[in-house]
Write a protein that holds these residues in place. Structure first.
Motif, PDB file in Angstrom:
ATOM      1  N   PRO A   9     -45.045 -22.527-108.622  1.00  0.00           N
ATOM      2  CA  PRO A   9     -46.350 -23.188-108.702  1.00  0.00           C
ATOM      3  C   PRO A   9     -47.044 -23.361-107.359  1.00  0.00           C
ATOM      4  CG  PRO A   9     -44.788 -24.260-110.168  1.00  0.00           C
ATOM      5  CD  PRO A   9     -44.012 -23.265-109.363  1.00  0.00           C
ATOM      6  N   SER A  10     -46.301 -23.701-106.302  1.00  0.00           N
ATOM      7  CA  SER A  10     -46.936 -23.907-105.002  1.00  0.00           C
ATOM      8  C   SER A  10     -47.574 -22.615-104.495  1.00  0.00           C
ATOM      9  CB  SER A  10     -45.905 -24.421-103.988  1.00  0.00           C
ATOM     10  OG  SER A  10     -45.455 -25.706-104.334  1.00  0.00           O
ATOM     11  N   SER A  11     -46.849 -21.496-104.614  1.00  0.00           N
ATOM     12  CA  SER A  11     -47.398 -20.212-104.177  1.00  0.00           C
ATOM     13  C   SER A  11     -48.581 -19.806-105.047  1.00  0.00           C
ATOM     14  CB  SER A  11     -46.320 -19.127-104.237  1.00  0.00           C
ATOM     15  OG  SER A  11     -45.259 -19.421-103.361  1.00  0.00           O
ATOM     16  N   ARG A  12     -48.488 -20.094-106.341  1.00  0.00           N
ATOM     17  CA  ARG A  12     -49.594 -19.774-107.244  1.00  0.00           C
ATOM     18  C   ARG A  12     -50.849 -20.566-106.850  1.00  0.00           C
ATOM     19  NH1 ARG A  12     -49.653 -17.309-112.120  1.00  0.00           N
ATOM     20  NH2 ARG A  12     -47.374 -17.384-112.266  1.00  0.00           N
ATOM     21  N   ARG A  13     -50.655 -21.836-106.475  1.00  0.00           N
ATOM     22  CA  ARG A  13     -51.798 -22.646-106.066  1.00  0.00           C
ATOM     23  C   ARG A  13     -52.444 -22.088-104.797  1.00  0.00           C
ATOM     24  NH1 ARG A  13     -49.082 -26.752-108.283  1.00  0.00           N
ATOM     25  NH2 ARG A  13     -47.861 -27.203-106.437  1.00  0.00           N
ATOM     26  N   ILE A  14     -51.623 -21.586-103.872  1.00  0.00           N
ATOM     27  CA  ILE A  14     -52.167 -20.999-102.647  1.00  0.00           C
ATOM     28  C   ILE A  14     -53.021 -19.772-102.981  1.00  0.00           C
ATOM     29  CG2 ILE A  14     -51.569 -19.807-100.514  1.00  0.00           C
ATOM     30  CD1 ILE A  14     -49.106 -21.645-100.349  1.00  0.00           C
ATOM     31  N   MET A  15     -52.517 -18.944-103.897  1.00  0.00           N
ATOM     32  CA  MET A  15     -53.263 -17.738-104.269  1.00  0.00           C
ATOM     33  C   MET A  15     -54.562 -18.099-104.998  1.00  0.00           C
ATOM     34  SD  MET A  15     -50.170 -15.193-105.460  1.00  0.00           S
ATOM     35  CE  MET A  15     -51.264 -13.807-105.670  1.00  0.00           C
ATOM     36  N   ILE A  16     -54.499 -19.107-105.875  1.00  0.00           N
ATOM     37  CA  ILE A  16     -55.708 -19.542-106.577  1.00  0.00           C
ATOM     38  C   ILE A  16     -56.679 -20.177-105.590  1.00  0.00           C
ATOM     39  CG2 ILE A  16     -56.584 -21.144-108.326  1.00  0.00           C
ATOM     40  CD1 ILE A  16     -53.993 -20.652-109.887  1.00  0.00           C
ATOM     41  N   GLY A  17     -56.130 -20.902-104.602  1.00  0.00           N
ATOM     42  CA  GLY A  17     -56.977 -21.485-103.565  1.00  0.00           C
ATOM     43  C   GLY A  17     -57.728 -20.420-102.782  1.00  0.00           C
ATOM     44  N   GLU A  18     -57.056 -19.300-102.505  1.00  0.00           N
ATOM     45  CA  GLU A  18     -57.714 -18.196-101.807  1.00  0.00           C
ATOM     46  C   GLU A  18     -58.844 -17.620-102.662  1.00  0.00           C
ATOM     47  OE1 GLU A  18     -54.549 -15.505-100.978  1.00  0.00           O
ATOM     48  OE2 GLU A  18     -53.818 -16.629 -99.233  1.00  0.00           O
ATOM     49  N   GLU A  19     -58.586 -17.528-103.964  1.00  0.00           N
ATOM     50  CA  GLU A  19     -59.628 -17.036-104.866  1.00  0.00           C
ATOM     51  C   GLU A  19     -60.811 -18.001-104.903  1.00  0.00           C
ATOM     52  OE1 GLU A  19     -61.638 -14.497-107.300  1.00  0.00           O
ATOM     53  OE2 GLU A  19     -59.766 -14.143-106.205  1.00  0.00           O
ATOM     54  N   LEU A  20     -60.524 -19.295-104.847  1.00  0.00           N
ATOM     55  CA  LEU A  20     -61.597 -20.296-104.810  1.00  0.00           C
ATOM     56  C   LEU A  20     -62.450 -20.114-103.548  1.00  0.00           C
ATOM     57  CD1 LEU A  20     -63.103 -22.835-105.665  1.00  0.00           C
ATOM     58  CD2 LEU A  20     -61.221 -24.199-104.708  1.00  0.00           C
ATOM     59  N   ARG A  21     -61.782 -19.898-102.423  1.00  0.00           N
ATOM     60  CA  ARG A  21     -62.526 -19.702-101.175  1.00  0.00           C
ATOM     61  C   ARG A  21     -63.435 -18.470-101.268  1.00  0.00           C
ATOM     62  NH1 ARG A  21     -61.490 -16.629 -96.818  1.00  0.00           N
ATOM     63  NH2 ARG A  21     -59.317 -16.249 -97.440  1.00  0.00           N
ATOM     64  N   HIS A  22     -62.869 -17.372-101.809  1.00  0.00           N
ATOM     65  CA  HIS A  22     -63.672 -16.153-101.946  1.00  0.00           C
ATOM     66  C   HIS A  22     -64.867 -16.394-102.874  1.00  0.00           C
ATOM     67  CE1 HIS A  22     -60.892 -13.897 -99.604  1.00  0.00           C
ATOM     68  NE2 HIS A  22     -59.936 -13.821-100.511  1.00  0.00           N
ATOM     69  N   ALA A  23     -64.634 -17.093-103.991  1.00  0.00           N
ATOM     70  CA  ALA A  23     -65.716 -17.354-104.940  1.00  0.00           C
ATOM     71  C   ALA A  23     -66.789 -18.245-104.312  1.00  0.00           C
ATOM     72  CB  ALA A  23     -65.152 -18.012-106.203  1.00  0.00           C
ATOM     73  N   ARG A  24     -66.365 -19.235-103.542  1.00  0.00           N
ATOM     74  CA  ARG A  24     -67.328 -20.121-102.876  1.00  0.00           C
ATOM     75  C   ARG A  24     -68.169 -19.339-101.862  1.00  0.00           C
ATOM     76  NH1 ARG A  24     -67.122 -22.186 -98.074  1.00  0.00           N
ATOM     77  NH2 ARG A  24     -64.866 -21.910 -97.776  1.00  0.00           N
ATOM     78  N   GLU A  25     -67.493 -18.497-101.070  1.00  0.00           N
ATOM     79  CA  GLU A  25     -68.214 -17.721-100.056  1.00  0.00           C
ATOM     80  C   GLU A  25     -69.167 -16.714-100.704  1.00  0.00           C
ATOM     81  OE1 GLU A  25     -65.025 -16.163 -97.729  1.00  0.00           O
ATOM     82  OE2 GLU A  25     -64.836 -17.981 -96.501  1.00  0.00           O
ATOM     83  N   ARG A  26     -68.752 -16.123-101.833  1.00  0.00           N
ATOM     84  CA  ARG A  26     -69.646 -15.198-102.548  1.00  0.00           C
ATOM     85  C   ARG A  26     -70.906 -15.926-103.018  1.00  0.00           C
ATOM     86  NH1 ARG A  26     -64.807 -13.142-104.896  1.00  0.00           N
ATOM     87  NH2 ARG A  26     -65.172 -14.415-106.756  1.00  0.00           N
ATOM     88  N   ALA A  27     -70.726 -17.200-103.364  1.00  0.00           N
ATOM     89  CA  ALA A  27     -71.867 -17.996-103.821  1.00  0.00           C
ATOM     90  C   ALA A  27     -72.700 -18.526-102.656  1.00  0.00           C
ATOM     91  CB  ALA A  27     -71.368 -19.164-104.683  1.00  0.00           C
ATOM     92  N   GLY A  28     -72.246 -18.292-101.438  1.00  0.00           N
ATOM     93  CA  GLY A  28     -72.987 -18.732-100.265  1.00  0.00           C
ATOM     94  C   GLY A  28     -72.954 -20.238-100.061  1.00  0.00           C
ATOM     95  N   LEU A  29     -71.867 -20.870-100.464  1.00  0.00           N
ATOM     96  CA  LEU A  29     -71.754 -22.326-100.375  1.00  0.00           C
ATOM     97  C   LEU A  29     -70.752 -22.744 -99.310  1.00  0.00           C
ATOM     98  CD1 LEU A  29     -71.548 -23.166-104.200  1.00  0.00           C
ATOM     99  CD2 LEU A  29     -73.548 -23.443-102.707  1.00  0.00           C
ATOM    100  N   THR A  30     -71.064 -23.807 -98.606  1.00  0.00           N
ATOM    101  CA  THR A  30     -70.065 -24.434 -97.735  1.00  0.00           C
ATOM    102  C   THR A  30     -69.146 -25.293 -98.599  1.00  0.00           C
ATOM    103  OG1 THR A  30     -71.400 -26.426 -97.371  1.00  0.00           O
ATOM    104  CG2 THR A  30     -71.744 -24.569 -95.856  1.00  0.00           C
ATOM    105  N   GLN A  31     -68.032 -25.748 -98.023  1.00  0.00           N
ATOM    106  CA  GLN A  31     -67.143 -26.641 -98.770  1.00  0.00           C
ATOM    107  C   GLN A  31     -67.872 -27.919 -99.183  1.00  0.00           C
ATOM    108  OE1 GLN A  31     -63.777 -27.114 -96.125  1.00  0.00           O
ATOM    109  NE2 GLN A  31     -62.785 -25.238 -96.843  1.00  0.00           N
ATOM    110  N   GLN A  32     -68.685 -28.455 -98.278  1.00  0.00           N
ATOM    111  CA  GLN A  32     -69.431 -29.673 -98.587  1.00  0.00           C
ATOM    112  C   GLN A  32     -70.436 -29.429 -99.712  1.00  0.00           C
ATOM    113  OE1 GLN A  32     -68.775 -32.690 -97.237  1.00  0.00           O
ATOM    114  NE2 GLN A  32     -70.236 -33.548 -98.703  1.00  0.00           N
ATOM    115  N   ALA A  33     -71.121 -28.287 -99.670  1.00  0.00           N
ATOM    116  CA  ALA A  33     -72.125 -27.978-100.693  1.00  0.00           C
ATOM    117  C   ALA A  33     -71.472 -27.791-102.059  1.00  0.00           C
ATOM    118  CB  ALA A  33     -72.904 -26.730-100.296  1.00  0.00           C
ATOM    119  N   LEU A  34     -70.286 -27.185-102.106  1.00  0.00           N
ATOM    120  CA  LEU A  34     -69.588 -27.028-103.379  1.00  0.00           C
ATOM    121  C   LEU A  34     -69.080 -28.371-103.877  1.00  0.00           C
ATOM    122  CD1 LEU A  34     -68.385 -25.370-105.660  1.00  0.00           C
ATOM    123  CD2 LEU A  34     -66.417 -24.860-104.189  1.00  0.00           C
TER     124      LEU A  34
END
Length: 281
Positions: A9-34
Motif C-alpha cells: 500500500p505505501s508504494s502504491r500510494r507513492i505511485m498514485i501520488g505521482e499520478e496526482l502531481r502529473h494530473a495537477r500539472e496538466r491542469a495548470g494548477l499549483t498545489q494551493q490552487a488545487l
C-alpha cells in the motif's frame, strides 16, 4: 495506471501520488490552487502527492471531478488505503516509512519503534484484555514490521525523549523490561537512535498533556501526530507543527544528555534484572 499485484500500500500510494502531481500539472494548477476546491491546504495536496497522506474515498471523488481523471483516484484509493495497522494509526505508521527524521516523546510507555515484541504484546494485552490470540498476533506482527525501519543504518534519524515514568512502569514484568531497556541501550551504543531521559526531578515540563511525535520529509511538509485512546490524527498546520516542535525542543533541553541517559537506562535495566532473579518467597 495499474501497479504490480504485489505492490504494498505505501508504494502504491507513492505511485498514485505521482499520478496526482502529473494530473495537477496538466491542469495548470499549483498545489494551493488545487487545494482550494478540495477545502484543504496546499501542503496537504503536497503530502498526497508524496504519498505521506492517504487519499480517502471522498477526496478521491473530488479529485476526479476537479482534475477530470475519469474515476482514476476513486478506483485506486481502496487498494492504496489497505493497511495492516489499526485504522486510527495507519496513516501515521505509513508516513514513518517515508520520514527522514522522527522526533518522539514517550510519556508513559516506550514508543513503538523502540519496543521489543514481548513489551509490545504486553501493551496490546493490557489495552485489549479480552482480544483473541489471533488479533493480538496481527497487531504484534505489524508492530515488529514497523521496528524494521531501524534496520537501515542511517535513515530515518530517530530522536526520542523518554519520560522516566516509561522506564519505571514495569509493563510485562521485570524480565520484559530488562530486555527492552537493554535493546534501547544497544540502539544507543550503535548510534542508531538518540535517546534522552526526562527525569522525575524535572518536575513540570512542556508536554504534560502526553506523548508527542513529529515527522519530517525530504519532499513534503512536516507532520505532527495527535493521539488519544483508539484515535489518532496527523496534522500539517504550520503553526501547530511549530508549537509542537518548540515543546519538543524544551523537552530535549530539560532532559539528561544521551550519555547520562544511557547510564540511567542501564542502571534501571540492572535493577529489573536483579528483581527478576530475587528468590521467591
Amino acid at each position: 495506471m495499474t501497479g504490480p499485484k504485489d505492490l504494498d500500500p505505501s508504494s502504491r500510494r507513492i505511485m498514485i501520488g505521482e499520478e496526482l502531481r502529473h494530473a495537477r500539472e496538466r491542469a495548470g494548477l499549483t498545489q494551493q490552487a488545487l487545494g482550494e476546491p478540495l477545502f484543504v491546504s496546499g501542503s496537504y495536496v503536497g503530502q498526497m502527492e508524496a504519498g505521506t497522506r492517504r487519499i480517502l474515498p471522498d477526496m478521491a471523488r473530488r479529485l476526479d471531478e476537479t482534475l477530470g481523471t475519469g474515476g482514476f483516484f476513486v478506483r485506486h484509493c481502496v487498494k492504496a488505503n489497505r493497511s495492516k495497522h489499526p485504522e486510527q494509526f495507519a496513516e501515521a505508521a505509513e508516513a514513518e516509512v517515508l520520514a527522514t527524521s522522527i522526533m518522539e516523546y514517550g510519556a508513559m510507555l516506550i514508543p513503538g519503534l523502540l519496543q521489543t515484541p514481548d513489551y509490545a504484546r504486553a501493551v496490546f494485552l493490557d489495552y485489549q484484555p479480552t482480544a483473541p490470540d489471533e488479533a493480538i498476533d496481527k497487531l504484534l506482527t505489524a508492530r515488529i514490521e514497523r521496528a524494521r525501519l531501524l534496520d537501515n543504518p542511517t535513515t530515518p534519524l530517530l530522536w526520542v525523549v523518554l519520560d522516566e515514568a516509561a522506564l519505571r512502569r514495569p509493563v510485562g514484568g521485570p524480565s520484559v523490561m530488562t530486555a527492552n531497556l537493554c535493546h534501547i541501550a544497544d540502539l544507543m551504543r550503535r548510534r542508531r537512535a538518540v535517546v534522552q531521559v526526562l527525569p522525575f526531578s524535572t518536575g513540570g515540563h512542556a508536554s504534560l498533556h502526553g506523548s508527542l511525535k513529529l515527522m519530517y520529509f525530504d519532499d513534503a511538509p512536516p507532520l505532527t501526530l495527535i493521539e488519544a485512546p483508539a484515535t489518532g490524527r496527523l496534522l500539517d498546520d504550520p503553526a501547530t507543527v511549530a508549537r509542537h516542535q518548540l515543546s519538543y525542543d524544551l523537552l530535549r533541553a530539560n532532559a539528561l544528555t544521551p550519555k547520562q541517559s544511557l547510564a540511567l537506562i542501564t542502571s534501571v535495566a540492572e535493577d529489573y534484572d536483579h528483581e527478576d532473579h530475587e528468590p521467591r518467597a
